[in-house]
Enzyme design. Structure first.
Site, mmCIF file in Angstrom:
data_model
loop_
_atom_site.group_PDB
_atom_site.id
_atom_site.type_symbol
_atom_site.label_atom_id
_atom_site.label_comp_id
_atom_site.label_asym_id
_atom_site.label_seq_id
_atom_site.Cartn_x
_atom_site.Cartn_y
_atom_site.Cartn_z
ATOM 1 N N LYS A 27 14.158 17.345 7.844
ATOM 2 C CA LYS A 27 13.608 16.069 8.309
ATOM 3 C C LYS A 27 14.736 15.078 8.634
ATOM 4 C CE LYS A 27 9.656 18.055 7.620
ATOM 5 N NZ LYS A 27 9.960 19.229 6.864
ATOM 6 N N ARG B 107 26.077 33.914 -1.050
ATOM 7 C CA ARG B 107 24.847 33.474 -1.756
ATOM 8 C C ARG B 107 25.190 32.647 -2.993
ATOM 9 N NH1 ARG B 107 22.448 36.247 -5.451
ATOM 10 N NH2 ARG B 107 22.954 38.302 -4.638
ATOM 11 N N ASP C 45 10.717 14.248 -4.853
ATOM 12 C CA ASP C 45 10.940 14.669 -3.472
ATOM 13 C C ASP C 45 11.217 13.407 -2.660
ATOM 14 O OD1 ASP C 45 10.679 15.354 -0.769
ATOM 15 O OD2 ASP C 45 9.297 17.001 -1.210
ATOM 16 N N TYR D 60 3.260 17.022 0.109
ATOM 17 C CA TYR D 60 3.256 18.015 1.180
ATOM 18 C C TYR D 60 2.391 19.202 0.741
ATOM 19 C CZ TYR D 60 4.935 21.585 4.383
ATOM 20 O OH TYR D 60 4.998 22.598 5.299
HETATM 21 N N1 LCS Z 1 8.756 18.058 1.102
HETATM 22 C C1 LCS Z 1 8.181 17.246 1.996
HETATM 23 C C2 LCS Z 1 7.890 15.831 1.616
HETATM 24 C C3 LCS Z 1 7.855 17.728 3.255
HETATM 25 O O1 LCS Z 1 7.289 16.891 4.122
HETATM 26 C C4 LCS Z 1 8.119 19.084 3.570
HETATM 27 C C5 LCS Z 1 7.764 19.656 4.889
HETATM 28 C C6 LCS Z 1 8.710 19.900 2.606
HETATM 29 C C7 LCS Z 1 9.034 19.348 1.382
HETATM 30 C C8 LCS Z 1 9.052 21.337 2.858
HETATM 31 O O2 LCS Z 1 10.198 21.409 3.612
HETATM 32 P P1 LCS Z 1 10.620 22.664 4.541
HETATM 33 O O3 LCS Z 1 10.525 23.864 3.676
HETATM 34 O O4 LCS Z 1 9.628 22.711 5.657
HETATM 35 O O5 LCS Z 1 12.000 22.330 4.952
HETATM 36 N N2 LCS Z 1 6.927 18.841 5.633
HETATM 37 C C9 LCS Z 1 6.380 19.134 6.790
HETATM 38 C C10 LCS Z 1 5.455 18.301 7.442
HETATM 39 O O6 LCS Z 1 4.987 17.239 7.026
HETATM 40 N N3 LCS Z 1 5.149 18.831 8.600
HETATM 41 O O7 LCS Z 1 5.750 20.048 8.775
HETATM 42 C C11 LCS Z 1 6.570 20.325 7.619
#
Ligand code: LCS
Length: 403
Positions: free
Chosen positions: A209, A59, A184, A112
């Protein structure tokens, strides 16, 4: 090559921070699938906990995760990185580090869904103050700043409206008020945009992504420009426990090698698809910063190396026609997420951004008819054919339904 910091983008992606395993010579970073590390004696254990180099407990740090952290930090021109179990874990570690009961955050109104709703529903419980603004107009950011603003948080391009914020000017405004700027960078990926080079202090990624790119891992990353900021976040991050698992890190290390190739191809497909949609009689509007008539096309060219692979559009016939369209695609997959090798299509108002209050959602430009397509790396002609047939079904059924 030992130092790839000045090499070309693909070389940096493939070799940045990487070296053959010192113990075995393995070219692919081994998965150090262990929760803890043996010390040779009590002195060594105490020294490591006192700050000496070497692993202690996964961790707190792991060689496989560290290889990925070095790689993404190099791609983002940062001093170091912190792997996270998800994008949301990365974002929350940044929020938690800088927001306390006396703090105020200025955040972009379009991002998001959960990145915004977690502030509204959880951080307000601890007295954090927040103002959401359309940060594509920087006057709004400047006006929202207060003496206790600790963090300005933006997403550019924003999910899902692709709205851009001028990172360099936003950094100047934040710094002028003594606040840090966090960006972000998920939608662009480090291949297309580097916020730290433009003056931002912190970058976060959902590596679920583009960075991983194969729709098989949920993961996140935090990169900071300065050591002091990174160390502040590290303290919170390792104690909150949002760190990465080494197997997860290895999968992302594997995926990231082709980041440049995938983004180039998906972007080429997205560009062609945006033009196709723009010409289509059944499409009411198209939003893609790569279109020369996009209102922020010049800003895109100024701060990005390309417009990316996400396209938004509305179908004539609005919400109902849009829903029929996403039900009718055959090659694209109806699913949330983005940045994978395969094309995904979704309806943000009822899916990714359903948690954002209606009035706030509409104010942020996330209209009911908005369809988001995250374009993948398939053959372009097949993608166009798929959308053509889906548009036909969406609109023919509308006519049949009206009879
Ligand atoms: N930031 C952005 C710009 C995102 O699009 C997402 C997830 C996150 C943070 C969070 O990331 P995660 O914890 O899921 O790795 N975006 C998503 C979307 O547009 N569709 O499903 C998840």
């Amino acid at each position: 090559m030992d130092d790839v910091s000045r090499a070309g983008p693909h070389t940096r992606i493939i070799h940045g921070g990487q070296q053959a395993d010192p113990h075995t010579g393995a070219v692919s970073m081994p998965i150090y699938q262990t929760s803890t590390f043996a010390f040779t004696d009590a002195d060594e254990g105490a020294a490591r906990f006192g700050g000496a180099a070497g692993c202690k407990y996964t961790r707190l740090g792991n060689p496989t995760t560290a290889a990925l952290e070095r790689n993404v930090a190099l791609l983002e021109y940062g001093c170091g990185g912190l792997g996270a179990s998800s994008g949301m874990a990365a974002i929350n570690s940044v929020y938690l580090t800088f927001l306390d009961s006396d703090a105020h955050i200025v955040a972009t109104d379009c991002m998001y869904g959960p990145s915004r709703t977690v502030l509204e529903t959880e951080y307000t419980r601890f007295g954090v103050q927040m103002t959401f603004v359309d940060s594509s107009h920087l006057d709004n950011v400047a006006r929202a700043l207060r003496p206790n603003t600790k963090l300005v948080y933006i997403e550019t391009p924003a999910n899902p409206t692709l709205k851009l914020t001028d990172i360099a000017r936003c950094a100047d405004i934040a710094h002028g008020a003594g606040a840090l700027l966090a960006v972000d960078n998920t939608f662009a990926s480090p291949y297309l945009q580097n916020p730290l080079q433009l003056g931002a202090d912190i970058v976060v990624h959902s590596m679920t992504k583009f960075i991983n790119g194969h729709t098989d891992v949920v993961a996140g990353m935090i990169v900071a420009r300065e050591e002091e900021v990174l160390e502040r976040i590290r303290k919170v991050h390792v104690n909150i426990g949002g760190t990465m698992d080494p197997h997860q890190a290895w999968l992302v290390l594997r995926g990231i090698k082709t980041l440049g190739l995938r983004v180039e191809r998906a972007q080429e497909n997205a560009r062609a698809l945006a033009y196709f949609l723009q010409r289509h009689s059944e499409v009411a509007w198209v939003n893609y910063p790569g279109l020369v008539d996009h209102p922020q096309h010049a800003l895109m060219k100024q701060q990005m190396r390309g417009p990316g692979a996400i396209v938004c559009f509305g179908v004539r016939g609005g919400l109902e026609a849009g829903r029929r369209l996403i039900d009718s695609v055959e090659l694209a997959t109806l699913a949330v997420s983005l940045g994978g090798i395969e094309t995904l299509i979704e309806h943000p108002a009822s899916m990714t951004h359903a948690g954002v209050a209606l009035e706030e959602r509409l104010k942020a430009g996330i209209t009911d008819d908005l369809v988001r397509i995250a374009v993948g790396c398939e053959d372009y002609d097949d993608l166009e054919k798929d959308l053509e047939q889906a548009l036909e079904k969406a609109t023919t059924e509308a006519v049949a339904g009206a009879r």
